[in-house]
Design a protein around this motif. Structure first.
Motif, short mmCIF file in Angstrom:
data_model
loop_
_atom_site.label_atom_id
_atom_site.label_comp_id
_atom_site.label_asym_id
_atom_site.label_seq_id
_atom_site.Cartn_x
_atom_site.Cartn_y
_atom_site.Cartn_z
N VAL A 20 0.81 -1.21 0.00
CA VAL A 20 0.00 0.00 0.00
C VAL A 20 0.85 1.26 0.00
CG1 VAL A 20 -1.95 -1.12 1.14
CG2 VAL A 20 -0.16 -0.04 2.51
N LEU A 21 2.15 1.13 0.26
CA LEU A 21 3.01 2.31 0.32
C LEU A 21 3.87 2.49 -0.93
CD1 LEU A 21 4.07 2.12 4.07
CD2 LEU A 21 2.64 3.86 3.02
N CYS A 22 4.45 1.40 -1.44
CA CYS A 22 5.30 1.54 -2.63
C CYS A 22 4.62 1.08 -3.91
CB CYS A 22 6.62 0.79 -2.44
SG CYS A 22 6.46 -1.01 -2.49
N GLY A 23 3.51 0.34 -3.77
CA GLY A 23 2.76 -0.09 -4.94
C GLY A 23 3.36 -1.26 -5.68
N ARG A 24 4.38 -1.91 -5.10
CA ARG A 24 5.04 -3.03 -5.78
C ARG A 24 4.57 -4.37 -5.22
NH1 ARG A 24 11.23 -1.71 -7.52
NH2 ARG A 24 10.99 0.50 -7.99
N LYS A 85 5.05 13.13 -5.24
CA LYS A 85 5.57 12.42 -6.41
C LYS A 85 7.00 11.97 -6.13
CE LYS A 85 4.65 13.99 -10.51
NZ LYS A 85 4.67 14.79 -11.79
N CYS A 86 7.30 10.74 -6.49
CA CYS A 86 8.63 10.18 -6.31
C CYS A 86 9.60 10.85 -7.28
CB CYS A 86 8.60 8.67 -6.55
SG CYS A 86 10.23 7.88 -6.48
N ASN A 87 10.72 11.34 -6.76
CA ASN A 87 11.71 12.01 -7.59
C ASN A 87 12.50 11.03 -8.46
OD1 ASN A 87 11.37 13.97 -5.11
ND2 ASN A 87 12.24 15.19 -6.77
N ILE A 88 12.24 9.76 -8.31
CA ILE A 88 12.99 8.75 -9.07
C ILE A 88 12.12 8.13 -10.15
CG2 ILE A 88 14.31 6.60 -8.90
CD1 ILE A 88 14.91 7.40 -5.97
N CYS A 89 10.96 7.56 -9.77
CA CYS A 89 10.09 6.91 -10.75
C CYS A 89 8.99 7.84 -11.27
CB CYS A 89 9.47 5.65 -10.17
SG CYS A 89 8.24 5.97 -8.88
N LYS A 90 8.85 9.04 -10.66
CA LYS A 90 7.89 10.07 -11.06
C LYS A 90 6.43 9.67 -10.80
CE LYS A 90 11.46 12.28 -12.55
NZ LYS A 90 12.04 13.36 -11.70
N LYS A 91 6.23 8.61 -10.02
CA LYS A 91 4.88 8.19 -9.66
C LYS A 91 4.54 8.70 -8.27
CE LYS A 91 4.99 3.97 -12.45
NZ LYS A 91 4.87 2.48 -12.42
N GLY A 112 14.42 4.25 -3.65
CA GLY A 112 15.59 4.75 -2.93
C GLY A 112 16.72 3.74 -2.92
N ILE A 113 16.39 2.46 -2.78
CA ILE A 113 17.41 1.41 -2.82
C ILE A 113 18.07 1.38 -4.20
CG2 ILE A 113 17.76 -1.10 -2.80
CD1 ILE A 113 17.42 -0.02 -0.03
N GLN A 114 17.23 1.50 -5.23
CA GLN A 114 17.75 1.46 -6.60
C GLN A 114 18.65 2.66 -6.88
OE1 GLN A 114 14.58 1.22 -9.44
NE2 GLN A 114 15.93 1.44 -11.22
N LYS A 115 18.36 3.80 -6.28
CA LYS A 115 19.12 5.03 -6.51
C LYS A 115 20.27 5.17 -5.50
CE LYS A 115 19.48 8.98 -8.81
NZ LYS A 115 19.85 9.03 -10.23
N GLU A 116 20.47 4.16 -4.65
CA GLU A 116 21.56 4.11 -3.67
C GLU A 116 21.41 5.16 -2.58
OE1 GLU A 116 25.26 4.27 -5.77
OE2 GLU A 116 25.00 2.27 -6.65
N CYS A 117 20.16 5.35 -2.13
CA CYS A 117 19.93 6.19 -0.95
C CYS A 117 20.32 5.41 0.30
CB CYS A 117 18.46 6.60 -0.87
SG CYS A 117 17.91 7.59 -2.28
N ILE A 118 20.48 6.12 1.39
CA ILE A 118 20.84 5.48 2.67
C ILE A 118 19.66 5.56 3.62
CG2 ILE A 118 22.30 5.67 4.73
CD1 ILE A 118 23.79 4.46 2.46
N PHE A 119 19.27 4.42 4.19
CA PHE A 119 18.20 4.35 5.19
C PHE A 119 18.82 3.85 6.49
CE2 PHE A 119 16.38 3.58 1.00
CZ PHE A 119 15.34 4.51 0.96
N GLN A 120 18.72 4.64 7.54
CA GLN A 120 19.32 4.29 8.83
C GLN A 120 18.27 3.65 9.73
OE1 GLN A 120 21.07 7.97 10.23
NE2 GLN A 120 22.93 7.67 8.98
N PHE A 121 18.44 2.36 10.01
CA PHE A 121 17.48 1.61 10.84
C PHE A 121 17.84 1.76 12.31
CE2 PHE A 121 17.28 -0.21 6.65
CZ PHE A 121 15.92 -0.48 6.46
N MET A 122 17.77 2.98 12.80
CA MET A 122 18.08 3.27 14.21
C MET A 122 17.49 4.63 14.57
SD MET A 122 22.09 4.39 13.99
CE MET A 122 22.61 5.76 12.96
#
Length: 751
Positions: A20-24, A85-91, A112-122
């Protein structure tokens, strides 16, 4: 109805397989977290998508909504993201934003993973876009080249790239990001560390900063059922050329002559005790392969118990002093090891001095040197056993402190050994009984104990029988590690209180410890039942355990609901019924059943038992020193060894006695007994002197001593815990006198 109304008002189809959040529809736990479908909410979501979304927080408890994310909050977050709107896929539907100041980029988690963003799980679960993401800094002088990833062992470029990470604690440790992420997911927060130097804190901190998700769970190999089952398989086969066992080479009967003993060196060969003429399981044995290795290396003679002079003597009158002592192997001139048993309790008349090495002794010395065979000196006690010994010494000091409450006023208990429980209960409940009085035992049905015996031996025997009865009584349940059971008759008669009181009195008055408490029972007593989480092995009832297993290992929602339907009455009686709408609900149900059956069900006996243990302040000391008391209440006493017996006794020797080899003969005899080359056991020796088979947690009072006297045969003075030993010219004479006296004395007592 509320959920249906919410789904109609939302701008997405929550019945679809899309997140429901990323649509994939991707289901890749390593990349996007577990894809979870909640039937009761008609909701599908990637765990990482939900965790990293910028506008939602866990406002509920862990069991509310989706891991604490309330359904209403998820709906609001989806509506909020639908406008971005997503700055990567434009959706649309970009729920994650870069936290860098003035940066307004938004994106889906997979994008974000595909574009090599960093997500900090903390901490605040921050996200950084591809432009503002943190990078690892490398010194300019550091070489640029290739090295091996220390996880997959493939080549990795030593460059500051998204796909490459460097260890913060090791100079030349490089990893693929993908390898590190798989390692973290498998190891969990408790075992994830640098693969080179084993650093944990610094390594985890840097990896979290660089976007590696380290789940707060135990390692996968620890959670796997029976993961180490193969390691628990011991070699059970007799490899002796002529096996004497009629039931075959694989037959193994513990505590008998048909018990299989494994090679002490390799552990991959075995023998029945009888097939190798061994009298004791504690006797060491090496297989032929290991013996040949020792022989080729020239070290086998050091492994032997007997010296060449002893093994090749032609008659029984050979004086052991003519050759090196059988317990003192020759030391080569270049040897760097001198195996000596240095008793910490050597006492001389003129002064107190520790034993020194053999080379330092002079004929006029008042010190007695005792040599220890390599097999004893080289015994590698595990760290756990050393810790237990340290804790038991601590317990001994604590119990001695509690014993200061005991006065000289005596209370006599008339005990029938054949009806130990009723006679003990009657004695403890008599009006004049006080735990602070000195206890005097009179065995009314034993011929050899027909008169009152005020020695600690009789008292220890009484407490030993009492602890054995408690272990097998209806007050406890389980196999070896026991929990309290629910016996309504015992509750009405207040027997749980009496049992706790008896254990406390036994510990302080010099009796043995129970040694059969489970960790769960011990933790309930020390930390309180509300702070303890029981395990499946705590359930002694086979039917209840089977029910829990069926629920725990149900692999589908339908099978889980079917199991619950079959045991509906049991769950209702236990107060464990709960709505089951997802397979994951089984974990909470299992915890509810375990808590009810192991703890809540016996809360009344437990409280009564706790009150009994408060006698003489024992429970209070348990709560102050839990690790120390766990070593005696949850563990059986360790087997006696020659070293233990040697350290237990204080040797009193005068200058004229030091000229003989009495102390050496004593140590040599202990080694013979330990290795099975004697008709008596170490327990027999202890019983002969103190009247006890084992060393009580508080120790002996008075402390055991040894005296060398000009007497014909050894004497065990149980009133003083003193062993009087004869002075002999040869070791053979000493051994014969010891065996004859101890064996016959104990035989007469048993008869």
């Amino acid at each position: 109805e509320e959920l249906i109304r919410m789904s109609k008002n939302s701008n997405f189809d929550i019945q679809s397989p899309f997140c429901v959040l990323c649509g994939r529809t991707d289901d890749c736990p390593e990349k996007y977290g577990e894809k979870r479908t909640y039937v009761e909410y008609n909701l599908t979501v990637h765990y990482y998508c939900l965790l990293m979304s910028s506008g939602i927080w866990q406002r509920g408890e862990e069991d509310e909504g989706v891991d604490g994310f309330l359904i209403a909050d998820i709906r609001k977050e989806v509506n909020r993201a639908a406008k971005l709107k997503c700055n990567i896929c434009k959706k649309k539907g970009a729920s994650i934003g870069c936290v860098a100041p003035k940066c307004k980029r938004s994106y889906h988690f997979p994008c974000g993973i595909q574009k090599e963003c960093i997500f900090q799980f903390m901490e605040d679960f921050r996200s950084y876009c591809w432009e503002h993401k943190p990078v690892q800094k490398f010194p300019d002088k550091e070489c640029r080249g290739t090295s091996q990833c220390t996880i997959c062992l493939d080549l990795v470029e030593q460059l500051p790239m998204y796909t490459v990470l460097k260890s913060p604690c090791c100079k030349n440790a490089w990893f693929h990001r993908e390898c590190l992420q798989y390692q973290a997911l498998s190891a969990g927060i408790f075992f994830f560390r640098c693969t080179v130097c084993n650093n944990k804190d610094k390594f985890q901190k840097e990896m979290l900063r660089m976007g590696i998700h380290i789940p707060e769970k135990d390692a996968s190999w620890e959670l796997e059922e029976n993961a180490y089952q193969d390691l628990l398989q011991c070699y059970q086969h007799c490899d002796i050329k002529r096996c004497l066992c009629k039931k075959g080479r694989d037959y193994n009967e513990p505590d008998s002559k048909w018990e299989i003993k494994r090679c002490q060196c390799c552990g991959s060969r075995g023998t029945h005790l009888a097939c190798s003429s061994m009298k004791s399981w504690e006797q060491n044995w090496e297989c032929m392969e290991c013996r040949s290795i020792f022989a080729k290396s020239g070290n086998y003679s050091k492994q032997k118990k007997r010296s060449l002079a002893t093994s090749e003597k032609t008659d029984g009158t050979t004086c052991l002093l003519e050759e090196p002592s059988p317990k003192c192997p020759r030391q080569s001139p270049g040897s760097q090891h001198n195996f000596l048993l240095q008793s910490p309790k050597m006492m001389c008349q003129n002064n107190l001095s520790p034993c020194s090495h053999l080379e330092q002794l002079t004929p006029a010395s008042n010190r007695v040197t005792m040599s220890l065979s390599p097999l004893i000196a080289n015994r590698n006690w595990s760290l756990r056993k050393k810790q237990l010994r340290k804790q038991r010494r601590e317990v001994s000091n604590i119990l001695k402190e509690l014993k200061l409450q005991v006065n000289t006023k005596t209370t006599r208990l008339n005990i029938n050994a054949e009806n130990i429980w009723n006679s003990a209960l009657k004695g403890f409940r008599q009006r004049k009984f006080s735990p602070t009085n000195t206890i005097e035992i009179k065995f009314t049905n034993c011929k050899n104990r027909s008169k009152t015996d005020t020695s600690a031996a009789s008292k220890h025997h009484f407490f030993q029988l009492l602890m054995l009865h408690l272990q097998n009584s209806s007050l406890f349940e389980g196999s070896s590690a026991k929990n309290l059971s629910l016996d309504f008759q015992a509750v009405r008669e207040n027997l749980y209180f009496e049992a706790g009181k008896m254990i406390a009195v036994s510990l302080v008055h010099g009796g043995p410890s129970p040694g059969f408490f489970s960790k769960t029972l011990f933790n309930c007593l020390v930390y309180g039942p509300e702070n303890v989480k029981p395990a499946l092995e705590d359930v002694a009832d086979v039917d209840v355990a089977q029910t829990i297993k069926m629920i725990k290992y149900a692999n589908s929602l339908s099978s889980l609901q079917s199991t619950i339907h079959d045991c509906y009455e049991f769950l209702a009686a236990a107060g464990c019924l709960r709505p089951i709408t997802a397979l994951c609900d089984k974990n909470m149900l299992v915890n509810d059943i375990l808590t009810h059956h192991v703890i809540k069900r016996i809360i009344s006996p437990l409280e009564s038992f706790r009150q009994g243990l408060k006698t003489l302040g024992v429970l209070e000391k348990m709560q102050m020193h839990p690790d120390a008391f766990s070593s005696i209440l949850c563990h059986k006493p360790e087997r006696l060894s020659a070293e233990t017996i040697c350290d237990l006794f204080t040797i009193h020797s005068s200058s004229d006695v030091n000229k003989v080899e009495g102390a050496d003969f004593w140590i040599g005899y202990l080694q013979d007994v330990e290795s099975g080359e004697s008709v008596v056991t170490l327990e027999d020796i202890l019983l002969f002197v103190t009247g006890s088979f084992s060393i009580p947690p508080i120790g002996f009072d008075p402390e055991p001593t040894i005296k060398f006297l000009h007497i014909r045969y050894p004497i065990g003075n149980r009133l003083l815990n003193c062993l009087e030993l004869p002075i002999t010219k040869t070791y053979e004479q000493f051994k014969n006198k010891m065996e004859f006296t101890i064996r016959n004395t104990l035989r007469v007592e048993r008869e």
